[in-house]
Design an enzyme around this catalytic site. Structure first.
Site, PDB file in Angstrom:
ATOM      1  N   SER A 113       0.836  -1.200   0.000  1.00 42.09           N
ATOM      2  CA  SER A 113       0.000   0.000   0.000  1.00 42.09           C
ATOM      3  C   SER A 113       0.870   1.249   0.000  1.00 42.09           C
ATOM      4  CB  SER A 113      -0.893   0.006   1.246  1.00 42.09           C
ATOM      5  OG  SER A 113      -1.419   1.308   1.424  1.00 42.09           O
ATOM      6  N   HIS A 155      -1.278  -1.301  -4.120  1.00 45.44           N
ATOM      7  CA  HIS A 155      -2.561  -1.053  -3.458  1.00 45.44           C
ATOM      8  C   HIS A 155      -2.712   0.460  -3.231  1.00 45.44           C
ATOM      9  CE1 HIS A 155      -5.872  -2.352  -0.717  1.00 45.44           C
ATOM     10  NE2 HIS A 155      -5.492  -1.339   0.056  1.00 45.44           N
ATOM     11  N   ASP A 190      -5.047   3.357  -1.684  1.00 45.27           N
ATOM     12  CA  ASP A 190      -6.130   3.613  -0.734  1.00 45.27           C
ATOM     13  C   ASP A 190      -6.775   4.968  -1.008  1.00 45.27           C
ATOM     14  OD1 ASP A 190      -6.111   1.308   1.102  1.00 45.27           O
ATOM     15  OD2 ASP A 190      -4.043   1.938   1.479  1.00 45.27           O
ATOM     16  N   MET A 205      -9.454   7.540   0.048  1.00 46.51           N
ATOM     17  CA  MET A 205     -10.260   7.882   1.233  1.00 46.51           C
ATOM     18  C   MET A 205     -10.844   9.272   1.064  1.00 46.51           C
ATOM     19  SD  MET A 205      -7.783   6.632   4.312  1.00 46.51           S
ATOM     20  CE  MET A 205      -6.829   5.113   4.221  1.00 46.51           C
ATOM     21  N   HIS A 250      -8.536   0.510  -3.613  1.00 40.88           N
ATOM     22  CA  HIS A 250      -9.389   0.226  -2.460  1.00 40.88           C
ATOM     23  C   HIS A 250     -10.140   1.505  -2.122  1.00 40.88           C
ATOM     24  CE1 HIS A 250      -9.438  -0.841   2.155  1.00 40.88           C
ATOM     25  NE2 HIS A 250     -10.640  -0.864   1.611  1.00 40.88           N
ATOM     26  N   MET A 258     -12.325   3.599  -0.050  1.00 38.07           N
ATOM     27  CA  MET A 258     -12.953   3.817   1.265  1.00 38.07           C
ATOM     28  C   MET A 258     -13.687   5.145   1.185  1.00 38.07           C
ATOM     29  SD  MET A 258      -9.763   2.439   3.485  1.00 38.07           S
ATOM     30  CE  MET A 258      -8.736   2.682   2.044  1.00 38.07           C
ATOM     31  N   MET A 272     -10.917  -6.327   6.124  1.00 36.02           N
ATOM     32  CA  MET A 272     -10.106  -5.366   6.867  1.00 36.02           C
ATOM     33  C   MET A 272      -9.658  -6.004   8.178  1.00 36.02           C
ATOM     34  SD  MET A 272      -9.771  -2.565   5.083  1.00 36.02           S
ATOM     35  CE  MET A 272      -8.720  -1.869   6.353  1.00 36.02           C
ATOM     36  N   GLY A 295      -8.842   3.497   7.522  1.00 29.65           N
ATOM     37  CA  GLY A 295      -8.602   4.938   7.645  1.00 29.65           C
ATOM     38  C   GLY A 295      -7.136   5.325   7.751  1.00 29.65           C
ATOM     39  N   PHE A 296      -6.343   4.456   8.360  1.00 24.08           N
ATOM     40  CA  PHE A 296      -4.951   4.829   8.596  1.00 24.08           C
ATOM     41  C   PHE A 296      -4.025   3.621   8.471  1.00 24.08           C
ATOM     42  CE2 PHE A 296      -7.734   7.650  10.903  1.00 24.08           C
ATOM     43  CZ  PHE A 296      -7.270   8.896  10.498  1.00 24.08           C
ATOM     44  N   GLY A 297      -2.803   3.906   8.025  1.00 24.90           N
ATOM     45  CA  GLY A 297      -1.775   2.877   8.016  1.00 24.90           C
ATOM     46  C   GLY A 297      -1.138   2.769   9.399  1.00 24.90           C
ATOM     47  N   GLY A 298      -0.363   1.728   9.580  1.00 27.92           N
ATOM     48  CA  GLY A 298       0.424   1.591  10.802  1.00 27.92           C
ATOM     49  C   GLY A 298      -0.354   1.191  12.043  1.00 27.92           C
ATOM     50  N   ASP A 308      -6.134  -6.769   4.795  1.00 26.14           N
ATOM     51  CA  ASP A 308      -5.608  -5.403   4.705  1.00 26.14           C
ATOM     52  C   ASP A 308      -5.595  -4.761   6.085  1.00 26.14           C
ATOM     53  OD1 ASP A 308      -4.906  -2.822   4.030  1.00 26.14           O
ATOM     54  OD2 ASP A 308      -6.710  -2.410   2.849  1.00 26.14           O
ATOM     55  N   GLY A 309      -4.379  -4.453   6.543  1.00 28.04           N
ATOM     56  CA  GLY A 309      -4.228  -3.746   7.823  1.00 28.04           C
ATOM     57  C   GLY A 309      -3.378  -4.525   8.803  1.00 28.04           C
ATOM     58  N   GLY A 310      -2.239  -3.948   9.165  1.00 29.52           N
ATOM     59  CA  GLY A 310      -1.372  -4.585  10.165  1.00 29.52           C
ATOM     60  C   GLY A 310      -0.708  -5.863   9.692  1.00 29.52           C
ATOM     61  N   GLY A 319       1.366  -2.038   4.085  1.00 28.58           N
ATOM     62  CA  GLY A 319       1.774  -0.645   3.922  1.00 28.58           C
ATOM     63  C   GLY A 319       3.040  -0.360   4.695  1.00 28.58           C
ATOM     64  N   SER A 320       2.892  -0.158   5.997  1.00 32.57           N
ATOM     65  CA  SER A 320       4.055   0.245   6.799  1.00 32.57           C
ATOM     66  C   SER A 320       5.135  -0.826   6.846  1.00 32.57           C
ATOM     67  CB  SER A 320       3.605   0.637   8.211  1.00 32.57           C
ATOM     68  OG  SER A 320       2.717  -0.307   8.736  1.00 32.57           O
TER      69      SER A 320
END
Ligand code: DX5
Ligand code: ZN
Length: 229
Positions: A8, A32, A34, A36, A65, A67, A136, A141-144, A174-176, A196-197
């Site tokens: 991402s 990816h 995002d 938003m 993606h 959102m 999800m 809403g946010f990375g990391g 998606d996420g973490g 992402g991160s």
């Protein structure tokens, strides 16, 4: 299908997006993106003009993606612009079947995304309209953010639903997603991994992708759901 990695760019340098995509182009399967709108999620990122600019330079296919509110209005335009995968959120779409079909008719893979607390069981009957289910594993809403283990049983159930119907629906988390969590995701049934991160926060994003892929492949090979595929 072999595991796929979709880094991402939310965690990349927004002032140099073209170069940031190029850094991962030899190792990732997708990029990816995002989108938003500060309504569906409390954050604002980018929209169609930037996606169009990325499409001109990226060697990787775009995994968009969305959102956003009112994806029924906006999603087909991303597919028409040339994004190869466009995911809308179940919580935001008022005519998901029509929109998923419009995405497909424009030549893209149609994705349906669900937030951590949204069950997948209600979507069983429309799985045939979907090329990818995005689960999800953080609140969008946010990375990391920290990975939500509580979603893993849903990943398992989603994989069972897909297998039970003998469908070729990709299952994206998606996420973490990181070196600490990717194996659990693969073991539960995911086959497309957004990171992402853990990619763009690494000293060498390309190496981070290769390491994540190796972990995902190993965990998939050992997972009961992947037997005799
Ligand atoms: C969050 C986005 C994710 C995000 C993931 O709402 O959908 O794609 O970039 O970032 P990490 O991998 O850092 O959790
Ligand atoms: Zn995302």
């Amino acid at each position: 299908m072999a595991p796929q990695i979709s880094p991402s760019i939310l965690s990349a340098d927004f002032a140099a997006l073209g170069r940031e995509v190029e850094r991962i182009a030899d190792d990732a399967d997708w990029v990816h993106v995002d989108v938003m709108d500060n309504h569906f999620v409390p954050n604002l990122t980018l929209g169609l003009p930037i996606v169009e600019a990325l499409l001109k330079t990226s060697r990787l296919p775009l995994d968009c993606h969305l959102m956003i509110e009112d994806p029924d209005r906006w999603a087909p335009q991303y597919a028409e612009a040339g994004a190869k995968s466009v995911t809308i959120h179940a919580e935001a779409a008022s005519a998901p079947i029509r929109t998923l079909r419009a995405i497909r008719s424009a030549g893209a893979r149609a994705g349906l995304g669900v937030n951590p607390a949204t069950p997948v069981d209600g979507f069983e009957d429309i799985l045939g309209e979907i090329d990818m289910l995005l689960l999800m594993t953080v609140e969008p809403g946010f990375g990391g953010q920290r990975f939500l283990d509580v979603v893993l049983p849903k990943v398992r159930r989603a994989r069972d639903l897909i297998k039970g119907r003998d469908l070729d629906v990709w299952l994206q988390v998606d996420g973490g997603v990181s070196a600490e969590t990717i194996e659990r995701c693969a073991e539960a049934g995911a086959d497309v991994f957004v990171a992402g991160s853990s990619v763009y926060g690494a000293d060498d994003p390309a190496e981070a992708i290769r390491a994540l892929r190796a972990q995902a492949e190993k965990a998939t090979a050992a997972a009961p759901w992947s037997a005799a595929r």
